[in-house]
Design a protein around this motif. Structure first.
Motif, PDB file in Angstrom:
ATOM      1  N   SER A  57       0.826  -1.659   0.159  1.00 58.22           N
ATOM      2  CA  SER A  57      -0.265  -0.032  -0.093  1.00 58.22           C
ATOM      3  C   SER A  57       0.487   1.422   0.081  1.00 58.22           C
ATOM      4  O   SER A  57       1.738   0.945   0.127  1.00 58.22           O
ATOM      5  CB  SER A  57      -0.418   0.011   1.452  1.00 58.22           C
TER       6      SER A  57
ATOM      7  N   LEU B 288      -0.316   3.799   1.540  1.00 57.06           N
ATOM      8  CA  LEU B 288      -0.398   4.803   2.697  1.00 57.06           C
ATOM      9  C   LEU B 288       0.284   4.407   4.113  1.00 57.06           C
ATOM     10  O   LEU B 288       1.126   3.369   4.298  1.00 57.06           O
ATOM     11  CB  LEU B 288      -1.892   4.144   2.897  1.00 57.06           C
TER      12      LEU B 288
ATOM     13  N   GLU C 131      -1.790   6.263   8.332  1.00 55.88           N
ATOM     14  CA  GLU C 131      -2.834   6.509   7.864  1.00 55.88           C
ATOM     15  C   GLU C 131      -4.171   5.123   7.055  1.00 55.88           C
ATOM     16  O   GLU C 131      -5.108   4.921   7.850  1.00 55.88           O
ATOM     17  CB  GLU C 131      -2.643   7.220   6.308  1.00 55.88           C
ATOM     18  N   GLN C 132      -3.071   3.849   7.084  1.00 59.58           N
ATOM     19  CA  GLN C 132      -3.470   2.663   7.438  1.00 59.58           C
ATOM     20  C   GLN C 132      -4.888   2.187   8.424  1.00 59.58           C
ATOM     21  O   GLN C 132      -5.920   1.916   8.201  1.00 59.58           O
ATOM     22  CB  GLN C 132      -2.771   2.279   6.884  1.00 59.58           C
TER      23      GLN C 132
ATOM     24  N   LYS D 100      -6.176   4.189  10.772  1.00 62.31           N
ATOM     25  CA  LYS D 100      -6.352   5.557  10.695  1.00 62.31           C
ATOM     26  C   LYS D 100      -7.826   4.674   9.993  1.00 62.31           C
ATOM     27  O   LYS D 100      -8.669   5.154  10.999  1.00 62.31           O
ATOM     28  CB  LYS D 100      -6.378   6.590  10.846  1.00 62.31           C
ATOM     29  N   LYS D 101      -7.741   4.385   8.987  1.00 64.72           N
ATOM     30  CA  LYS D 101      -8.674   3.792   7.787  1.00 64.72           C
ATOM     31  C   LYS D 101      -9.689   2.985   8.468  1.00 64.72           C
ATOM     32  O   LYS D 101     -10.400   2.383   8.848  1.00 64.72           O
ATOM     33  CB  LYS D 101      -8.135   3.446   6.804  1.00 64.72           C
TER      34      LYS D 101
ATOM     35  N   GLU E 107     -11.055   3.311  11.432  1.00 63.34           N
ATOM     36  CA  GLU E 107     -13.032   4.276  11.571  1.00 63.34           C
ATOM     37  C   GLU E 107     -13.582   2.750  11.313  1.00 63.34           C
ATOM     38  O   GLU E 107     -14.745   3.182  11.529  1.00 63.34           O
ATOM     39  CB  GLU E 107     -12.716   5.150  10.032  1.00 63.34           C
ATOM     40  N   ARG E 108     -13.265   2.062  10.631  1.00 62.52           N
ATOM     41  CA  ARG E 108     -13.976   0.408   9.950  1.00 62.52           C
ATOM     42  C   ARG E 108     -14.527  -0.116  11.199  1.00 62.52           C
ATOM     43  O   ARG E 108     -15.761  -0.397  11.655  1.00 62.52           O
ATOM     44  CB  ARG E 108     -13.299  -0.074   9.337  1.00 62.52           C
TER      45      ARG E 108
ATOM     46  N   GLU F  80      -5.740  -3.866  13.056  1.00 56.13           N
ATOM     47  CA  GLU F  80      -4.582  -2.101  12.556  1.00 56.13           C
ATOM     48  C   GLU F  80      -3.098  -3.362  12.985  1.00 56.13           C
ATOM     49  O   GLU F  80      -2.854  -4.325  13.653  1.00 56.13           O
ATOM     50  CB  GLU F  80      -4.323  -1.523  14.236  1.00 56.13           C
TER      51      GLU F  80
END
Length: 226
Positions: free
Chosen positions: A2, A4, A8-9, A11-12, A15-16, A184
């Motif tokens: 990736s 990212l 950043e990864q 964080k995404k 959120e999910r 994560e």
């Protein structure tokens, strides 16, 4: 791999992971593929006794050390059992503001259940690839110990140790998307790990503490160059 950054990864994924709603609790299904509850009765020292227990899958866990950056690589995910343990009993509706999803987030070793007919080291290799994105050769894996985790179930877990490099990082990890995994990737320096395990409350299972303690005691030559 990736484009990212790890931050950043994560964080995404976070959120999910925290996008949780409509929590409810139901009676335990008798056809669960993961846990099989049963009541055992026996006579011990002339007294009749009983014990409620479960049969569960065996598993592997891996202590992952990135030698390029001198960091241990862990995973963090939402564990329903950890979240449930933070709730009062017989709660009918869950107030997510009062009981946030973060109560169920745990930092763990890269790990997975033994649900394939293949050598344990190959299962460990698969889990490392899926969860952390590293493709490490089998010869890099060192079997440390096999032990039993005993609670309401007594399951066998085998601990491995593997050293990885940045060049082995073939993708961003995060678990098997088709299995609904949201993971994560957490990297900790040696000092960060020591500080974490010395804190008053560690949001990690015993196998995490066992693996980290083994690493700190037995691999000092690999990290004590800082």
């Amino acid at each position: 791999m990736s484009n990212l950054s790890l931050e950043e990864q994560n964080k995404k994924i976070r959120e999910r992971m925290e996008n949780l709603s409509e929590i409810r609790f139901e009676p335990f299904p008798q056809d669960s593929p993961w846990l099989r509850p049963i009541r055992m009765t026996f006579i011990q020292d002339g007294k009749k006794k009983q014990w409620d227990l479960m049969r569960a899958h065996e598993s592997v866990s891996i202590v992952v050390f990135n030698t390029d950056r001198k960091k241990l690589v862990f995973v963090r995910q939402f564990r329903p059992a950890a979240y449930y343990a933070c709730l009062p009993e017989k709660l009918k509706e869950v107030d997510l503001k009062k009981y946030p999803v973060t109560l169920g987030l745990t930092i763990e070793l890269c790990a997975g259940i033994v649900d394939k007919d293949k050598p344990l080291v190959e299962i460990a290799q698969d889990e490392l690839r899926e969860e952390c994105g590293y493709e490490a050769p089998l010869e890099n894996f060192q079997k440390v110990i096999t032990y039993r985790f005993i609670s309401s179930s007594a399951t066998k877990q085998t601990l491995f140790y593997v050293e990885v490099t940045d060049a082995m990082n073939i993708h961003s990890g995060g678990g098997a998307e088709n299995e609904g995994e949201l993971i994560e990737i957490i990297e900790m320096s040696i000092e960060e790990v020591k500080k974490y395990v010395a804190s008053e409350e560690v949001q990690s299972p015993p196998c995490f503490l066992n693996g980290v303690s083994w690493f700190l005691a037995n691999k000092k030559d690999r990290y004590d160059t800082l």
